[in-house]
Design a protein around this motif. Sequence first.
Motif, short mmCIF file in Angstrom:
data_model
loop_
_atom_site.label_atom_id
_atom_site.label_comp_id
_atom_site.label_asym_id
_atom_site.label_seq_id
_atom_site.Cartn_x
_atom_site.Cartn_y
_atom_site.Cartn_z
N GLY A 1 -1.39 -8.93 8.46
CA GLY A 1 -1.75 -9.07 7.04
C GLY A 1 -2.82 -10.11 6.76
O GLY A 1 -3.06 -10.47 5.62
N LYS A 2 -3.51 -10.59 7.84
CA LYS A 2 -4.51 -11.64 7.67
C LYS A 2 -5.68 -11.17 6.79
O LYS A 2 -6.10 -11.86 5.86
CB LYS A 2 -5.06 -12.08 9.03
N SER A 3 -6.19 -9.97 7.12
CA SER A 3 -7.34 -9.48 6.36
C SER A 3 -6.96 -9.22 4.91
O SER A 3 -7.72 -9.51 3.99
CB SER A 3 -7.89 -8.21 7.00
N THR A 4 -5.76 -8.69 4.74
CA THR A 4 -5.28 -8.43 3.37
C THR A 4 -5.26 -9.74 2.59
O THR A 4 -5.70 -9.80 1.44
CB THR A 4 -3.87 -7.82 3.43
N ARG B 1 -14.03 -1.38 3.40
CA ARG B 1 -13.13 -0.91 4.43
C ARG B 1 -13.57 0.41 5.05
O ARG B 1 -13.27 0.69 6.20
CB ARG B 1 -11.73 -0.71 3.85
N TYR C 1 0.85 -1.19 0.00
CA TYR C 1 0.00 0.00 0.00
C TYR C 1 0.88 1.23 0.00
O TYR C 1 1.80 1.33 0.80
CB TYR C 1 -0.91 0.03 1.23
N GLY D 1 -2.53 -6.77 12.53
CA GLY D 1 -1.65 -6.02 11.64
C GLY D 1 -0.68 -6.88 10.87
O GLY D 1 0.16 -6.39 10.13
N1 LIG Z 1 -5.78 0.07 2.54
C1 LIG Z 1 -4.65 0.09 3.25
N2 LIG Z 1 -3.82 1.14 3.15
C2 LIG Z 1 -2.66 1.18 3.85
N3 LIG Z 1 -2.27 0.22 4.68
C3 LIG Z 1 -3.06 -0.86 4.82
C4 LIG Z 1 -4.28 -0.97 4.12
N4 LIG Z 1 -4.83 -2.17 4.47
C5 LIG Z 1 -4.00 -2.74 5.34
N5 LIG Z 1 -2.95 -1.96 5.55
C6 LIG Z 1 -1.84 -2.28 6.39
O1 LIG Z 1 -1.39 -3.59 6.10
C7 LIG Z 1 -1.07 -4.26 7.28
C8 LIG Z 1 -1.90 -5.52 7.40
O2 LIG Z 1 -3.23 -5.20 7.68
P1 LIG Z 1 -4.40 -6.26 7.84
O3 LIG Z 1 -4.31 -7.21 6.71
O4 LIG Z 1 -5.68 -5.57 8.05
O5 LIG Z 1 -3.94 -6.98 9.17
P2 LIG Z 1 -4.76 -7.93 10.12
O6 LIG Z 1 -6.06 -8.28 9.49
O7 LIG Z 1 -3.88 -9.10 10.29
O8 LIG Z 1 -4.94 -7.21 11.43
C9 LIG Z 1 -1.28 -3.29 8.42
O9 LIG Z 1 -0.03 -2.69 8.74
C10 LIG Z 1 -2.21 -2.29 7.86
O10 LIG Z 1 -2.00 -1.04 8.44
#
Ligand SMILES: Nc1ncnc2c1ncn2[C@@H]1O[C@H](COP(=O)(O)OP(=O)(O)O)[C@@H](O)[C@H]1O
Lengths: 229, 407
Positions: A47-50, B405, A15, A45
């Motif tokens: 990256g699970k959701s990603t 989101r 990102y 944080g």
């Molecule tokens: N749209 C976005 N823009 C910038 N950073 C993002 C975005 N989505 C996720 N991140 C970053 O990517 C990392 C992984 O996030 P995420 O997948 O939500 O983690 P989790 O679900 O494991 O808590 C985090 O550091 C988060 O801040």
Amino acid sequence: MSEPIIELDQVWKSYETGAFTVHALRGIDAQIQEGEYVAVIGPSGSGKSTLMNILGCLDVPTSGSYHLAGQDVSTMTEAALAEVRNRRIGFVFQQFNLLASMPAWRNVELPLVYAGVPRAERRERAIAALTRVGLGQRADHKPGELSGGQQQRVAVARALVTEPAMILADEPTGNLDSESTTDVLELFDELSELGRTIVLITHEHDVADRAGRQLLVRDGQIATAVGAA
Amino acid sequence: MNWPETFRTGAEAVQAHRMRSILTMLGIIIGVSSVILTVGLGQGAQDEVKSQIDSLGSNLLVVSPGSTTSSSGVRGGFGSSTTLTLSDADAIADSSVIPDVKQVAPVTSSSVSLVNGTTNWTTTLVGSTVNWLDIRSRELSSGRFFTAGEVASSAPVVVLGSDTAGELFTGTAVGQTVTVNGSALTVIGVLESSGSSSSETSQDDTAVTPLGSASSVTGTSGTSISSIYVEGAAESTLGAAYQEINSLLLNLHGVTATEADFTITSQEALIETANSTNRTLTVLLGGVAGISLLVGGIGVMNIMLVSVTERIREIGLRKALGATPRSIRRQFLVEASMLGLAGGIVGVIIAVIGAQVLPGLIDQPVSLSLLATAAALVTSLALGIGFGVYPASRAARLTPIQALRSE
Ligand SMILES: Nc1ncnc2c1ncn2[C@@H]1O[C@H](COP(=O)(O)OP(=O)(O)O)[C@@H](O)[C@H]1O
Ligand SMILES: [Mg+2]
């Protein structure tokens, strides 16, 4: 072994956030077989959701490839991806994501609307899915009239109603009390027994323990794989 | 998602935000109803002018003394000079010269005081022939009109307008006597009211006598006349009659077209003149109303943009569940067009009610035109669609994860 339903090869997701770049996923390699029950576990944080968004075709990798049932997702059009989400995947989100203005059964029938199923059949199937999650009597209740656990069960019914091959759940029990958590997890167990592929994302170990296999995600990479493949 | 589903979803969204939907439609409602009403007012005014001019008689040409150099400039004391004579009228009436003329009525007119005992009433004394009644499309409510014999002998008889009769006599007027400049005239008939509402030039305040009688009581020469009413044989040949009379009179007066000392006016021309003013006003007001309709359309766009932003999670969810960009675009487009069309329909209803109420308030007739109503409805739908396109495509372009989101 048959062809995996999910195959990730060196998947990166970055990102651009103003001054610097956040690498949410740093080269994920993973395979998930049809009918597997996999828990993706890791700290907040990591990256699970990603990862789940990419698995669910809600987002695309920055680099690397993702094959879903043998097909390279990056070659598919928006409309084709919409159809994949509609036919193959059922989503369960942490925040339930129900439409507040509609009664439970109308929420459950939504995927069928986009699948082009006739109206009468939709209601029938929506009620059947609600009955399956134990909410047959609550079909006409709006989300606001249901408890958190009940709302999440409505969401599970919505994920089930199209009979998708794969169910993706992002912290489905994150907003639930322990009793509701058990209810929802039991539903996933049943679905797994029926042969559905389930990917469940969580940061709680006792939730992850229910799965057949665990993928540990740390700083955007797979750290360890626990359990049978 | 098929069209019926899309419409159901759109209708639900409009209903779910009822107050906001109504406020959004308000701009369209005001625009549509004011467009329809202004066009209706303009049309009503035109209809009224037409009926007033039609009441003069059908297929009518009026020859007046004096000339107009152009449609606007007037030369040589229009209507006041005495260049028209009885022999002009006789020449026009000669069917061997002008075949397209049905009948002719020369007319003199002067302002006189009619006296009945102590009652005194000033009116227009018209001198004419027996043809006057028919050419002016008038009827008698009582008594009779004067005869050709009475015209020939300049008999001292008079036919009164209904208002004039009412002013001078309390009972029946027929058989009574009125005095004009010391000469007694016997009232032989009273005209039916013409029904024309124009108060300035009332058709009902008049007194009609044979030509000779008029000139003898007013003491003017018997040959010069104030106008000649000509009834054409048919509407289709009115133009030909116009040409024939024009060249005949130029010949008789020994002048060229540029020196013409008379003017021939058709009803058509009168209506045209009156209407051009009305039309300008209608276009002007209609334009203002049209702009307000446009502003209403912009209001729809504004609300749809707000709605897209507000429902961004819903859009994301629908996409996650399988909505294609196209079905999202359609959903918002249908919603916008519904707002537009519903606003249009309410606007039409208000215009129809307004058309009933307004004439009582402002003393102006309103004639609703089906065309203007249909056009306003189509426009409101088009505005909804037109101004819905941008918000709809914005909604469709959102990636599912962007949409899901956002908090
Ligand atoms: N749209 C976005 N823009 C910038 N950073 C993002 C975005 N989505 C996720 N991140 C970053 O990517 C990392 C992984 O996030 P995420 O997948 O939500 O983690 P989790 O679900 O494991 O808590 C985090 O550091 C988060 O801040
Ligand atoms: Mg997360």
